[in-house]
Design an enzyme around this catalytic site. Sequence first.
Site, PDB file in Angstrom:
ATOM      1  N   ASN A 124      13.126   4.505   4.713  1.00  0.00           N
ATOM      2  CA  ASN A 124      12.180   3.492   5.183  1.00  0.00           C
ATOM      3  C   ASN A 124      10.995   4.174   5.858  1.00  0.00           C
ATOM      4  O   ASN A 124      11.118   5.262   6.402  1.00  0.00           O
ATOM      5  CB  ASN A 124      12.872   2.550   6.180  1.00  0.00           C
ATOM      6  CG  ASN A 124      11.953   1.440   6.658  1.00  0.00           C
ATOM      7  OD1 ASN A 124      11.213   0.841   5.872  1.00  0.00           O
ATOM      8  ND2 ASN A 124      11.978   1.149   7.958  1.00  0.00           N
ATOM      9  N   LYS A 154      24.031 -13.253   2.539  1.00  0.00           N
ATOM     10  CA  LYS A 154      23.344 -11.963   2.397  1.00  0.00           C
ATOM     11  C   LYS A 154      24.078 -11.098   1.374  1.00  0.00           C
ATOM     12  O   LYS A 154      23.466 -10.395   0.577  1.00  0.00           O
ATOM     13  CB  LYS A 154      23.321 -11.273   3.759  1.00  0.00           C
ATOM     14  CG  LYS A 154      22.452 -10.053   3.800  1.00  0.00           C
ATOM     15  CD  LYS A 154      22.369  -9.499   5.214  1.00  0.00           C
ATOM     16  CE  LYS A 154      21.253  -8.497   5.332  1.00  0.00           C
ATOM     17  NZ  LYS A 154      19.925  -9.080   5.410  1.00  0.00           N
ATOM     18  N   ILE A 210      18.669  -4.472   5.803  1.00  0.00           N
ATOM     19  CA  ILE A 210      19.623  -4.059   4.772  1.00  0.00           C
ATOM     20  C   ILE A 210      21.047  -4.281   5.286  1.00  0.00           C
ATOM     21  O   ILE A 210      21.395  -3.864   6.392  1.00  0.00           O
ATOM     22  CB  ILE A 210      19.396  -2.567   4.411  1.00  0.00           C
ATOM     23  CG1 ILE A 210      17.979  -2.349   3.884  1.00  0.00           C
ATOM     24  CG2 ILE A 210      20.430  -2.077   3.406  1.00  0.00           C
ATOM     25  CD1 ILE A 210      17.671  -3.000   2.567  1.00  0.00           C
ATOM     26  N   MET A 256      10.812  -6.813   4.171  1.00  0.00           N
ATOM     27  CA  MET A 256      11.003  -7.491   5.446  1.00  0.00           C
ATOM     28  C   MET A 256      12.440  -7.942   5.727  1.00  0.00           C
ATOM     29  O   MET A 256      12.680  -8.658   6.692  1.00  0.00           O
ATOM     30  CB  MET A 256      10.059  -8.695   5.547  1.00  0.00           C
ATOM     31  CG  MET A 256       8.586  -8.314   5.516  1.00  0.00           C
ATOM     32  SD  MET A 256       8.154  -7.112   6.787  1.00  0.00           S
ATOM     33  CE  MET A 256       8.143  -8.176   8.222  1.00  0.00           C
ATOM     34  N   HIS A 258       8.244   3.457   8.906  1.00  0.00           N
ATOM     35  CA  HIS A 258       8.033   2.573  10.058  1.00  0.00           C
ATOM     36  C   HIS A 258       6.750   2.995  10.777  1.00  0.00           C
ATOM     37  O   HIS A 258       6.551   4.183  11.024  1.00  0.00           O
ATOM     38  CB  HIS A 258       9.237   2.649  10.998  1.00  0.00           C
ATOM     39  CG  HIS A 258       9.112   1.726  12.167  1.00  0.00           C
ATOM     40  ND1 HIS A 258       9.320   0.364  12.053  1.00  0.00           N
ATOM     41  CD2 HIS A 258       8.759   1.958  13.455  1.00  0.00           C
ATOM     42  CE1 HIS A 258       9.108  -0.207  13.233  1.00  0.00           C
ATOM     43  NE2 HIS A 258       8.769   0.729  14.097  1.00  0.00           N
ATOM     44  N   SER A 266       0.830  -1.213   0.000  1.00  0.00           N
ATOM     45  CA  SER A 266       0.000   0.000   0.000  1.00  0.00           C
ATOM     46  C   SER A 266       0.865   1.264   0.000  1.00  0.00           C
ATOM     47  O   SER A 266       0.463   2.288  -0.563  1.00  0.00           O
ATOM     48  CB  SER A 266      -0.985  -0.004   1.168  1.00  0.00           C
ATOM     49  OG  SER A 266      -0.320   0.157   2.388  1.00  0.00           O
TER      50      SER A 266
HETATM   51  C1  GRF Z   1       3.733  -0.581   6.775  1.00  0.00           C
HETATM   52  O1  GRF Z   1       3.028  -0.501   7.976  1.00  0.00           O
HETATM   53  C2  GRF Z   1       5.124  -0.023   6.931  1.00  0.00           C
HETATM   54  O2  GRF Z   1       5.191   1.041   7.821  1.00  0.00           O
HETATM   55  C3  GRF Z   1       5.894  -1.195   7.454  1.00  0.00           C
HETATM   56  O3  GRF Z   1       5.357  -2.307   6.805  1.00  0.00           O
HETATM   57  C4  GRF Z   1       4.030  -2.037   6.388  1.00  0.00           C
HETATM   58  C5  GRF Z   1       3.984  -2.236   4.919  1.00  0.00           C
HETATM   59  O4  GRF Z   1       2.694  -2.105   4.383  1.00  0.00           O
HETATM   60  N1  GRF Z   1       7.315  -1.025   7.262  1.00  0.00           N
HETATM   61  P1  GRF Z   1       2.488  -2.027   2.826  1.00  0.00           P
HETATM   62  O5  GRF Z   1       3.129  -3.285   2.209  1.00  0.00           O
HETATM   63  O6  GRF Z   1       3.146  -0.765   2.328  1.00  0.00           O
HETATM   64  O7  GRF Z   1       1.008  -1.998   2.634  1.00  0.00           O
END
Ligand code: GRF
Length: 200
Positions: A107, A65, A93, A90, A109, A13
């Site tokens: 990023n 990695k 890095i 996920m 968060h 998203s």
């Molecule tokens: C989001 O809540 C983001 O902050 C976190 O992972 C989630 C990813 O959601 N790092 P999406 O895949 O962007 O919908």
Amino acid sequence: MTKLAVLVSGRGSNLQAIIDSIENGYLKAEISVVISDIAGAYALERAKKHGLNAVHIDSKRFETKESYEEEVLGVLRNNKVELVLLAGYMKIIGKTLLSSYKNRILNIHPALLPAFPGLHAQQQAFEYGVKVAGCTVHFVDEELDGGAIILQKCVEVKECDTAETLAGRILEQEHKIYPEAVKLFVENKLHLEGRKVIIG
Ligand code: GRF
């Protein structure tokens, strides 16, 4: 126009928010490539729907990695990527990507860092009983969710909230501040002073 890569693992998203911001003219940048480490990530579908270059790189094919990140780096370089956006990616890095894209990886968060780094941040915050939660866009460095903070947005926790409803309202704010932070970056308005980001 700044060439972006978006690294994803899931529903995408935040990728969608970046795509929409480019398509509606808010963000003057182009997505050169979307890379997912997960084959079935819905983010890849979203990218394809918008005609974007979408690549799956299976980290399990690589022994280390470093070798996985070398492959990712090759794709970034082939696509002349200047800024890397992590959007629900996920993997942590490693030094291969960090050294090649120093201060050029961002990023998002879903917590007000430095509180609640790591996984399930919204749930961590909810269970802790905070009255104000939120989200953070930050530069990526060696420390997990620890890089210099670019933008943050607060979200009030309501009595009637569950971890899920709270996460939903945080996500709405993520979709605003991520494109905003990327816009600041591409307009050269982010200046790092130590671990502070000066905007202007
Ligand atoms: C989001 O809540 C983001 O902050 C976190 O992972 C989630 C990813 O959601 N790092 P999406 O895949 O962007 O919908």
